[in-house]
Enzyme design. Structure first.
Site, PDB file in Angstrom:
ATOM      1  N   LYS A  22       0.826  -1.226   0.000  1.00 60.02           N
ATOM      2  CA  LYS A  22       0.000   0.000   0.000  1.00 60.02           C
ATOM      3  C   LYS A  22       0.852   1.265   0.000  1.00 60.02           C
ATOM      4  O   LYS A  22       0.634   2.172  -0.799  1.00 60.02           O
ATOM      5  CB  LYS A  22      -0.924   0.010   1.235  1.00 60.02           C
ATOM      6  CG  LYS A  22      -1.552   1.362   1.527  1.00 60.02           C
ATOM      7  CD  LYS A  22      -2.455   1.332   2.728  1.00 60.02           C
ATOM      8  CE  LYS A  22      -1.932   1.880   3.996  1.00 60.02           C
ATOM      9  NZ  LYS A  22      -1.747   3.313   4.168  1.00 60.02           N
ATOM     10  N   ASN A  23       1.816   1.324   0.910  1.00 62.96           N
ATOM     11  CA  ASN A  23       2.521   2.597   1.072  1.00 62.96           C
ATOM     12  C   ASN A  23       3.527   2.877  -0.042  1.00 62.96           C
ATOM     13  O   ASN A  23       4.009   3.998  -0.169  1.00 62.96           O
ATOM     14  CB  ASN A  23       3.141   2.693   2.470  1.00 62.96           C
ATOM     15  CG  ASN A  23       2.051   2.897   3.529  1.00 62.96           C
ATOM     16  OD1 ASN A  23       0.916   3.262   3.196  1.00 62.96           O
ATOM     17  ND2 ASN A  23       2.372   2.629   4.777  1.00 62.96           N
ATOM     18  N   CYS A 117      -4.948   8.442   9.489  1.00 66.89           N
ATOM     19  CA  CYS A 117      -5.378   7.896  10.771  1.00 66.89           C
ATOM     20  C   CYS A 117      -5.012   8.903  11.851  1.00 66.89           C
ATOM     21  O   CYS A 117      -3.981   9.567  11.778  1.00 66.89           O
ATOM     22  CB  CYS A 117      -4.669   6.568  11.041  1.00 66.89           C
ATOM     23  SG  CYS A 117      -5.186   5.251   9.940  1.00 66.89           S
ATOM     24  N   ARG A 122      -0.108  15.214  13.183  1.00 66.27           N
ATOM     25  CA  ARG A 122       0.763  14.673  12.123  1.00 66.27           C
ATOM     26  C   ARG A 122       1.114  15.815  11.169  1.00 66.27           C
ATOM     27  O   ARG A 122       0.517  15.969  10.114  1.00 66.27           O
ATOM     28  CB  ARG A 122       0.044  13.528  11.381  1.00 66.27           C
ATOM     29  CG  ARG A 122      -0.218  12.323  12.263  1.00 66.27           C
ATOM     30  CD  ARG A 122      -0.941  11.216  11.513  1.00 66.27           C
ATOM     31  NE  ARG A 122      -0.091  10.483  10.598  1.00 66.27           N
ATOM     32  CZ  ARG A 122      -0.536   9.536   9.769  1.00 66.27           C
ATOM     33  NH1 ARG A 122      -1.820   9.207   9.758  1.00 66.27           N
ATOM     34  NH2 ARG A 122       0.291   8.911   8.965  1.00 66.27           N
ATOM     35  N   ASP A 307       3.402   0.404  12.193  1.00 71.69           N
ATOM     36  CA  ASP A 307       2.184  -0.113  11.559  1.00 71.69           C
ATOM     37  C   ASP A 307       1.905  -1.576  11.926  1.00 71.69           C
ATOM     38  O   ASP A 307       0.894  -2.137  11.499  1.00 71.69           O
ATOM     39  CB  ASP A 307       2.262   0.042  10.029  1.00 71.69           C
ATOM     40  CG  ASP A 307       2.278   1.500   9.607  1.00 71.69           C
ATOM     41  OD1 ASP A 307       1.915   2.360  10.435  1.00 71.69           O
ATOM     42  OD2 ASP A 307       2.665   1.780   8.461  1.00 71.69           O
ATOM     43  N   ARG A 399      -9.143   0.095   3.709  1.00 76.85           N
ATOM     44  CA  ARG A 399      -8.207   1.029   3.085  1.00 76.85           C
ATOM     45  C   ARG A 399      -6.879   0.349   2.771  1.00 76.85           C
ATOM     46  O   ARG A 399      -6.149   0.791   1.890  1.00 76.85           O
ATOM     47  CB  ARG A 399      -7.900   2.186   4.052  1.00 76.85           C
ATOM     48  CG  ARG A 399      -9.009   3.177   4.232  1.00 76.85           C
ATOM     49  CD  ARG A 399      -8.520   4.335   5.079  1.00 76.85           C
ATOM     50  NE  ARG A 399      -7.121   4.536   4.777  1.00 76.85           N
ATOM     51  CZ  ARG A 399      -6.154   4.579   5.672  1.00 76.85           C
ATOM     52  NH1 ARG A 399      -6.424   4.464   6.933  1.00 76.85           N
ATOM     53  NH2 ARG A 399      -4.915   4.760   5.297  1.00 76.85           N
TER      54      ARG A 399
HETATM   55  N1  EPU Z   1       6.511  14.173  11.113  1.00 74.78           N
HETATM   56  C1  EPU Z   1       6.733  15.499  11.392  1.00 74.78           C
HETATM   57  N2  EPU Z   1       6.783  16.374  10.336  1.00 74.78           N
HETATM   58  C2  EPU Z   1       6.632  15.977   9.053  1.00 74.78           C
HETATM   59  C3  EPU Z   1       6.405  14.623   8.780  1.00 74.78           C
HETATM   60  C4  EPU Z   1       6.349  13.736   9.837  1.00 74.78           C
HETATM   61  O1  EPU Z   1       6.874  15.883  12.549  1.00 74.78           O
HETATM   62  O2  EPU Z   1       6.686  16.819   8.168  1.00 74.78           O
HETATM   63  C5  EPU Z   1       6.459  13.202  12.224  1.00 74.78           C
HETATM   64  C6  EPU Z   1       5.104  12.481  12.303  1.00 74.78           C
HETATM   65  O3  EPU Z   1       4.159  13.223  13.041  1.00 74.78           O
HETATM   66  C7  EPU Z   1       5.498  11.175  12.966  1.00 74.78           C
HETATM   67  C8  EPU Z   1       6.906  10.915  12.403  1.00 74.78           C
HETATM   68  O4  EPU Z   1       7.389  12.174  11.947  1.00 74.78           O
HETATM   69  O5  EPU Z   1       5.594  11.350  14.343  1.00 74.78           O
HETATM   70  C9  EPU Z   1       6.966   9.947  11.253  1.00 74.78           C
HETATM   71  O6  EPU Z   1       5.999  10.294  10.264  1.00 74.78           O
HETATM   72  P1  EPU Z   1       6.165   9.891   8.737  1.00 74.78           P
HETATM   73  O7  EPU Z   1       6.236  11.135   7.949  1.00 74.78           O
HETATM   74  O8  EPU Z   1       7.271   8.895   8.613  1.00 74.78           O
HETATM   75  O9  EPU Z   1       4.797   9.156   8.454  1.00 74.78           O
HETATM   76  P2  EPU Z   1       3.787   9.389   7.262  1.00 74.78           P
HETATM   77  O10 EPU Z   1       4.526   9.628   6.000  1.00 74.78           O
HETATM   78  O11 EPU Z   1       2.748  10.361   7.655  1.00 74.78           O
HETATM   79  C10 EPU Z   1       3.759   6.886   6.559  1.00 74.78           C
HETATM   80  C11 EPU Z   1       2.717   5.839   6.362  1.00 74.78           C
HETATM   81  C12 EPU Z   1       2.129   5.429   7.694  1.00 74.78           C
HETATM   82  C13 EPU Z   1       3.253   4.950   8.618  1.00 74.78           C
HETATM   83  C14 EPU Z   1       4.363   5.991   8.707  1.00 74.78           C
HETATM   84  C15 EPU Z   1       5.582   5.527   9.487  1.00 74.78           C
HETATM   85  C16 EPU Z   1       1.807   6.391   4.209  1.00 74.78           C
HETATM   86  C17 EPU Z   1       0.693   6.941   3.419  1.00 74.78           C
HETATM   87  N3  EPU Z   1       1.658   6.375   5.522  1.00 74.78           N
HETATM   88  O12 EPU Z   1       3.104   7.981   7.179  1.00 74.78           O
HETATM   89  O13 EPU Z   1       1.290   4.324   7.402  1.00 74.78           O
HETATM   90  O14 EPU Z   1       2.745   4.752   9.918  1.00 74.78           O
HETATM   91  O15 EPU Z   1       4.805   6.359   7.385  1.00 74.78           O
HETATM   92  O16 EPU Z   1       6.121   4.366   8.941  1.00 74.78           O
HETATM   93  O17 EPU Z   1       2.822   5.950   3.654  1.00 74.78           O
HETATM   94  C18 EPU Z   1      -0.457   2.799   7.785  1.00 74.78           C
HETATM   95  O18 EPU Z   1      -0.161   2.255   6.705  1.00 74.78           O
HETATM   96  O19 EPU Z   1      -1.262   2.294   8.604  1.00 74.78           O
HETATM   97  C19 EPU Z   1       0.158   4.090   8.121  1.00 74.78           C
HETATM   98  C20 EPU Z   1      -0.329   4.870   9.067  1.00 74.78           C
END
Ligand code: EPU
Length: 434
Positions: A22-23, A117, A122, A307, A399
């Site tokens: 998915k990701n 989620c 975030r 995850d 999803r």
């Molecule tokens: N963060 C910041 N600033 C940013 C971006 C992130 O402070 O600009 C913080 C976030 O709040 C969090 C940490 O950094 O505390 C890591 O966030 P990250 O950006 O790595 O996560 P994401 O890109 O929002 C993706 C996956 C999530 C998965 C995370 C971590 C997608 C669409 N989502 O989210 O997937 O938990 O990486 O591996 O790729 C899931 O599949 O269930 C899911 C939630």
């Protein structure tokens, strides 16, 4: 409205095929916007997040054709800059990748703030910092993100991420792919889906190097051409079936996986007394019904994935002894604990730490899927519980898990989807999606 009804207590037995990640898919679909040609993408997971992104691309003018289940072609040659469907963008986290892709393609982007989620705040400040460094002016106003490349085109830059972020790393890779000059991302995230996005882009003519390490270098190219690509298997879907096999005391061959991506999960399951055997592209998981405690700390890859944290929580509430889970990524990812308690689990939460007093004999109950992986955890708990478990809000689960019910039934699970009447007041409920 639909819910899952599970008659638990049966060990899972048999083989399961894992779908595309998915990701990775949710970044590769926006990436296809930048391709001047036809992209054929195989192993595309058929889940609601990818459906929504494909609909968004179609509304931007791309032609999307399904060749056969799991294989699509995207032709973005006639895409034009216009308002994308904001109601869909708001529902998914991955809509933030449209910022990087649209900046790359048009030199400007307009999207909504992403959904996702609800695990606490975030932010997307690291995405914005990256886009700014590449020469884009980014404004966030009234829930919208407006981005504009100065002079109509991005330029390369050196970017040090203050936080290891999967989304920011991938978004900056997207934006930098057709920027002029060289971009270097330091303190980049290293997840397998980052490597997959880079491989997809490279197979269409991009020059992205070092993905999978903490330094990614992108030499901007003028144009991306069409091509074929197959998405990697989903690490988290595979891990979910592995934990489900262990938790139910079953024996499951999890097929079409990259065992290396699963090592952090395999190692943790072995600590619980589960046998995990790795083959070239499959893993065999044998639970013996006697789970031992284990402590888990979630970390960026190659650490234990956040995850998989709720699914592991469902297992640990039944393991002998006291286990501790420390959530290292998000502020608020223990909402599922309340649902597990309804089934008899003994869990205390203090901020980012949860203490699981093991040995619970779970009993079926009506529960909710609070989010995607929390929903998967409730399914695992329901499969282990005695009696009937009913899980509402399953749209979260759908999803991210292709044909979850069908795959589980093939493994012998007593799970089905049941219609139930929609209650009008539920429409008033504020739901977070992501
Ligand atoms: N963060 C910041 N600033 C940013 C971006 C992130 O402070 O600009 C913080 C976030 O709040 C969090 C940490 O950094 O505390 C890591 O966030 P990250 O950006 O790595 O996560 P994401 O890109 O929002 C993706 C996956 C999530 C998965 C995370 C971590 C997608 C669409 N989502 O989210 O997937 O938990 O990486 O591996 O790729 C899931 O599949 O269930 C899911 C939630």
């Amino acid at each position: 409205m639909e819910k899952y009804v599970i008659n638990g207590g049966k060990p899972l037995q048999g083989e399961v095929d894992i779908s595309g990640a998915k990701n990775a898919a949710v970044a590769i679909i926006p990436a296809a916007l930048m391709v001047d040609g036809i992209c054929r993408i195989e192993n595309m997971p058929q889940i609601s997040d990818t459906d929504m992104l494909l609909t968004i691309l179609t509304q931007l003018g791309a032609e999307v054709r399904m060749i056969c289940p799991g294989t699509i072609e995207i032709d973005s040659r006639n895409v034009r800059f216009c308002d994308a469907p904001f109601d869909l963008m708001r529902k998914i986290r991955a809509s933030y990748y449209l910022i990087g892709a649209m900046l790359g393609r048009f030199g400007s982007a307009k999207t909504t703030m992403p959904g996702g989620c609800n695990f606490g705040v975030r932010p997307i400040d690291q995405h914005i910092k990256g886009m700014n460094a590449l020469g884009a002016q980014v404004d966030v106003r009234n829930g919208f993100v407006y981005a504009e490349a100065e002079g109509g085109k991005l330029h390369g830059a050196k970017i040090y991420l203050d936080k290891v972020s999967v989304g920011a790393t991938m978004n900056i890779i997207l934006a930098a792919t057709m920027a002029s000059g060289r971009t270097i991302i330091e303190n980049a995230a290293r997840e397998p889906h980052i490597v997959d996005l880079a491989n997809f882009l490279n197979s269409m003519g991009a020059d992205v190097r070092g993905a999978g390490t903490d330094t990614v270098k992108i030499n901007g190219v003028e144009r991306l051409h069409g091509g074929s690509y197959s998405i990697i298997p989903d690490q988290i879907e595979a891990g979910t079936y592995m934990v489900a096999a262990a938790a139910t005391g079953g024996e499951v061959l999890v097929k079409n996986v990259i065992p290396k991506h699963l090592e952090c999960i395999s190692a943790k399951l072995r600590e619980t007394g589960t046998i995990v055997q790795e083959y070239e592209d499959s893993v065999l998981v044998k639970g013996n019904g006697h789970l031992r405690k284990a402590n888990v700390k979630t970390l960026p890859y190659p650490g234990f994935p956040t995850d998989m944290q709720p699914q592991m929580g469902a297992l640990l509430c039944m393991a002998n002894g006291t286990s501790v889970i420390t959530e290292g990524i998000y502020d608020n990812r223990f909402k599922y604990v309340n649902e597990l308690r309804k089934m008899g689990a003994d869990i205390q939460v203090d901020g980012r730490i949860a203490i699981f007093e093991g040995g619970a004999k779970l009993t079926g109950a009506p529960v909710m899927a609070c989010d995607l992986r929390a929903g998967a955890a409730m399914v695992i708990a329901g499969l282990c519980a005695s009696g009937k478990t009913e899980i509402e809000d399953i749209h979260f689960i759908e999803r991210g898990y292709e044909n979850f019910v069908g795959k589980l039934r093939k493994l012998g699970a007593g799970i089905s989807i049941v219609d139930y009447p929609d209650e009008p007041e539920l429409h008033e409920k504020v739901i977070s999606i992501g």
